[in-house]
Design an enzyme around this catalytic site. Structure first.
Site, PDB file in Angstrom:
ATOM      1  N   GLU A  64      51.038  18.663 -46.264  1.00  0.00           N
ATOM      2  CA  GLU A  64      51.617  19.653 -45.371  1.00  0.00           C
ATOM      3  C   GLU A  64      50.475  20.333 -44.619  1.00  0.00           C
ATOM      4  O   GLU A  64      49.380  20.488 -45.151  1.00  0.00           O
ATOM      5  CB  GLU A  64      52.419  20.684 -46.176  1.00  0.00           C
ATOM      6  CG  GLU A  64      53.693  20.076 -46.696  1.00  0.00           C
ATOM      7  CD  GLU A  64      54.507  21.026 -47.552  1.00  0.00           C
ATOM      8  OE1 GLU A  64      54.347  22.249 -47.422  1.00  0.00           O
ATOM      9  OE2 GLU A  64      55.310  20.527 -48.348  1.00  0.00           O
ATOM     10  N   ASN A 101      48.467  12.140 -56.795  1.00  0.00           N
ATOM     11  CA  ASN A 101      48.711  13.576 -56.945  1.00  0.00           C
ATOM     12  C   ASN A 101      48.220  14.081 -58.298  1.00  0.00           C
ATOM     13  O   ASN A 101      47.698  15.199 -58.402  1.00  0.00           O
ATOM     14  CB  ASN A 101      50.203  13.881 -56.753  1.00  0.00           C
ATOM     15  CG  ASN A 101      50.564  14.001 -55.280  1.00  0.00           C
ATOM     16  OD1 ASN A 101      49.713  13.851 -54.416  1.00  0.00           O
ATOM     17  ND2 ASN A 101      51.828  14.254 -54.995  1.00  0.00           N
ATOM     18  N   CYS A 133      55.000  19.527 -54.285  1.00  0.00           N
ATOM     19  CA  CYS A 133      54.626  18.182 -54.742  1.00  0.00           C
ATOM     20  C   CYS A 133      53.811  18.158 -56.029  1.00  0.00           C
ATOM     21  O   CYS A 133      54.281  17.661 -57.046  1.00  0.00           O
ATOM     22  CB  CYS A 133      53.854  17.469 -53.634  1.00  0.00           C
ATOM     23  SG  CYS A 133      54.812  17.344 -52.119  1.00  0.00           S
TER      24      CYS A 133
HETATM   25  C1  UGA Z   1      49.896  16.925 -51.806  1.00  0.00           C
HETATM   26  C2  UGA Z   1      48.896  15.770 -51.676  1.00  0.00           C
HETATM   27  O1  UGA Z   1      47.616  16.283 -51.296  1.00  0.00           O
HETATM   28  C3  UGA Z   1      49.359  14.765 -50.631  1.00  0.00           C
HETATM   29  O2  UGA Z   1      48.476  13.658 -50.554  1.00  0.00           O
HETATM   30  C4  UGA Z   1      50.767  14.278 -51.021  1.00  0.00           C
HETATM   31  O3  UGA Z   1      51.286  13.350 -50.073  1.00  0.00           O
HETATM   32  C5  UGA Z   1      51.706  15.470 -51.115  1.00  0.00           C
HETATM   33  O4  UGA Z   1      51.202  16.399 -52.100  1.00  0.00           O
HETATM   34  C6  UGA Z   1      53.059  14.957 -51.507  1.00  0.00           C
HETATM   35  O5  UGA Z   1      53.189  14.436 -52.625  1.00  0.00           O
HETATM   36  O6  UGA Z   1      53.964  14.955 -50.671  1.00  0.00           O
HETATM   37  P1  UGA Z   1      50.395  19.158 -50.376  1.00  0.00           P
HETATM   38  O7  UGA Z   1      51.454  19.482 -51.383  1.00  0.00           O
HETATM   39  O8  UGA Z   1      50.697  19.305 -48.919  1.00  0.00           O
HETATM   40  O9  UGA Z   1      49.912  17.622 -50.559  1.00  0.00           O
HETATM   41  O10 UGA Z   1      49.187  20.111 -50.731  1.00  0.00           O
HETATM   42  P2  UGA Z   1      47.622  19.939 -51.074  1.00  0.00           P
HETATM   43  O11 UGA Z   1      46.817  20.037 -49.846  1.00  0.00           O
HETATM   44  O12 UGA Z   1      47.402  18.776 -51.956  1.00  0.00           O
HETATM   45  O13 UGA Z   1      47.389  21.289 -51.910  1.00  0.00           O
HETATM   46  C7  UGA Z   1      48.092  21.499 -53.141  1.00  0.00           C
HETATM   47  C8  UGA Z   1      47.719  22.797 -53.781  1.00  0.00           C
HETATM   48  O14 UGA Z   1      46.418  22.717 -54.345  1.00  0.00           O
HETATM   49  C9  UGA Z   1      47.706  24.046 -52.886  1.00  0.00           C
HETATM   50  O15 UGA Z   1      48.381  25.095 -53.573  1.00  0.00           O
HETATM   51  C10 UGA Z   1      46.236  24.356 -52.711  1.00  0.00           C
HETATM   52  O16 UGA Z   1      45.997  25.721 -52.502  1.00  0.00           O
HETATM   53  C11 UGA Z   1      45.677  23.881 -54.053  1.00  0.00           C
HETATM   54  N1  UGA Z   1      44.221  23.541 -54.023  1.00  0.00           N
HETATM   55  C12 UGA Z   1      43.796  22.525 -53.225  1.00  0.00           C
HETATM   56  C13 UGA Z   1      43.335  24.232 -54.825  1.00  0.00           C
HETATM   57  O17 UGA Z   1      43.729  25.146 -55.577  1.00  0.00           O
HETATM   58  N2  UGA Z   1      42.010  23.879 -54.799  1.00  0.00           N
HETATM   59  C14 UGA Z   1      41.551  22.885 -54.009  1.00  0.00           C
HETATM   60  O18 UGA Z   1      40.330  22.614 -54.040  1.00  0.00           O
HETATM   61  C15 UGA Z   1      42.454  22.188 -53.211  1.00  0.00           C
END
Ligand code: UGA
Length: 442
Positions: free
Chosen positions: A157, A213, A265
């Protein structure tokens, strides 16, 4: 070019439909919700996703893209049918709720009027595709051939358009020669650009997605576990993460310590994988992910505890300014948002919580109507006893700490995403609490 139907017009489906039209195909997006179909047909995206409204408008104008609630008409018209509906966590267990995937697949099979390729994109537990093949075989009309394959989606997203048009990889699971050739035509542009294609069996394709994921979630919980060692040892996790990231085998991404992961996700996908791994007798994978989940949820409690400590042991009738409601920046999605979770927990402990988010105010209000919502950073921090930065929007990182300090009752900030310039905030008179940083409170 094949005609494309996309069933489900949420984040995944709406973006996929628009992207397929951009790749030159004629596309129909199908949803059971007439309101969504009406909005999308009018060029309006029902959620905040940078770049998508512009591309939607452009594609509608080409005449290649349309939306409908009439699944029979759409399926009768198309050759390739993408299943992009949601697979939420079940209400009574950690398992994925497959009712929408089953309904969409059965609807396609039932309404096929000529041979068709059904392509699953939704995130599903391993083994789902095999079950759906049986469902398709039972529903498909006589004389019509339907093939079901899996082509998981990896879009993030906030970067959905870019990720869909330029994927890191294209996974084709359970294809035959002709269906692989057809999907290679669908994805001709990204393949020509260099996106690698992985052809594999159905269960491998299903597992690639959830494993990706699960790995990202594990990476985040790993750095959060190390952050607690940093705190105890007087080290700084942000510097440590930068140093780790220089090793290409590790990489810097997803090593931001803080409030942890949320969203629609990662949390539900690791739980569904835990559940499925247990069912399959793969207990170790399940135990590992249980730890990942526990570490992650513990981060939320930790931030609540820090806020209570900042207010002298109780938040009852204290004012808490919360900056950020979305589960991450560049989205208005508040599904399983760590930020809102912390805000709500403090509210339940008697705090007066005022939340500000540049995009997610409306979605947050409909999920947690009892919290107060501000329309600016200033309004959220006004009179606050403690300010929490829970989503790392640029607007918060750019804010002037001197100006904000003057508005608060007590200039104490908890930076739960590790992105503020600690020295600048301290200089401006703030008591600064970071997670996993040398001096937790200084
Ligand atoms: C995630 C995956 O990154 C995608 O590849 C996947 O397609 C998607 O889920 C899905 O299954 O549809 P998304 O949910 O958009 O994507 O979010 P992310 O960018 O992965 O972030 C997830 C969470 O991790 C957020 O709350 C973010 O704040 C947290 N995060 C991310 C951290 O706490 N630390 C980090 O270093 C990176």
């Amino acid at each position: 070019m094949p005609r494309v139907a996309v069933l489900g017009t949420g984040y995944l489906g709406a973006t996929h439909a628009v992207a397929m039209a951009q790749l030159g195909m004629e596309v129909v997006g199908v949803d059971t919700d007439p309101h969504k179909v009406e909005m999308l047909s009018a060029g309006k995206v029902p959620f905040y996703e940078p770049g998508l409204p512009e591309l939607l408008t452009e594609m509608l104008a080409t005449g290649r893209l349309r939306f409908t609630t009439d699944v029979a008409e759409a399926v009768g018209w198309a050759d390739v049918h993408f299943v992009c509906v949601g697979t939420p966590q079940s209400k009574t267990s950690h398992a994925a709720d497959l009712r929408y995937v089953e309904a969409a697949t059965a609807a396609i099979a039932k309404h096929l009027t000529h041979d068709g390729l059904i392509v699953g994109k939704s995130t599903v537990p391993v083994g789902t595709g095999a079950q759906l093949r049986a469902l398709v075989a039972a529903q498909v009309p006589d004389g019509v051939r339907a093939e079901l394959v899996w082509n998981p989606e990896f879009l993030r997203e906030g970067k959905a358009v870019q990720d869909t048009l330029h994927p890191d990889r294209i996974v084709l699971g359970g294809t035959t020669g002709p269906s692989e050739a057809l999907l290679r035509r669908v994805y001709a542009a990204p393949i020509a650009e260099g996106s690698p294609v992985v052809v594999c069996d159905l269960p491998t394709a299903e597992l690639v997605k959830v494993s990706a994921n699960a790995f990202l979630a594990t990476k985040i919980s790993f750095i959060n576990a190390i952050a607690s060692v940093c705190e105890a040892a007087g080290a700084d996790v942000t510097v440590l993460a930068d140093a780790l990231g220089h090793d290409v085998r590790i990489g810097r991404q997803f090593l931001d310590a803080g409030l942890g992961f949320g969203g629609g996700c990662l949390p539900k996908d690791i739980r569904a994988l835990m559940f499925r791994a247990n069912e399959l007798g793969a207990g170790r994978a399940s135990a590992l992910l249980q730890q990942v989940d526990e570490i992650n949820m513990g981060q939320r409690e930790r931030v609540v505890d820090l806020a209570i400590a900042a207010c002298g042991g109780s938040v009852l009738n204290r004012r808490v300014g919360v900056l950020g409601a979305a589960f991450k920046p560049h989205t208005d999605d508040v599904r399983d948002s760590p930020a809102l979770n912390v805000a709500a927990a403090l509210h339940l402990r008697g705090a007066q919580v005022t939340v500000y988010d540049p995009q997610a105010g409306d979605t947050a209000r409909s999920s947690f109507p009892t919290l107060a919502y501000a329309t600016s950073v200033e309004e959220a921090v006004e009179g606050a006893d403690v300010v929490l930065v829970l989503t790392e929007w640029d607007e918060f990182l750019r804010a002037d700490p001197t100006h904000l300090a003057a508005l608060t009752a007590n200039a104490h900030v908890i930076d739960a995403r590790g992105k503020l310039d600690a020295a600048a905030w301290r200089q401006a008179g703030w008591t600064f609490t970071g997670l996993g940083r040398a001096a937790v409170v200084a």
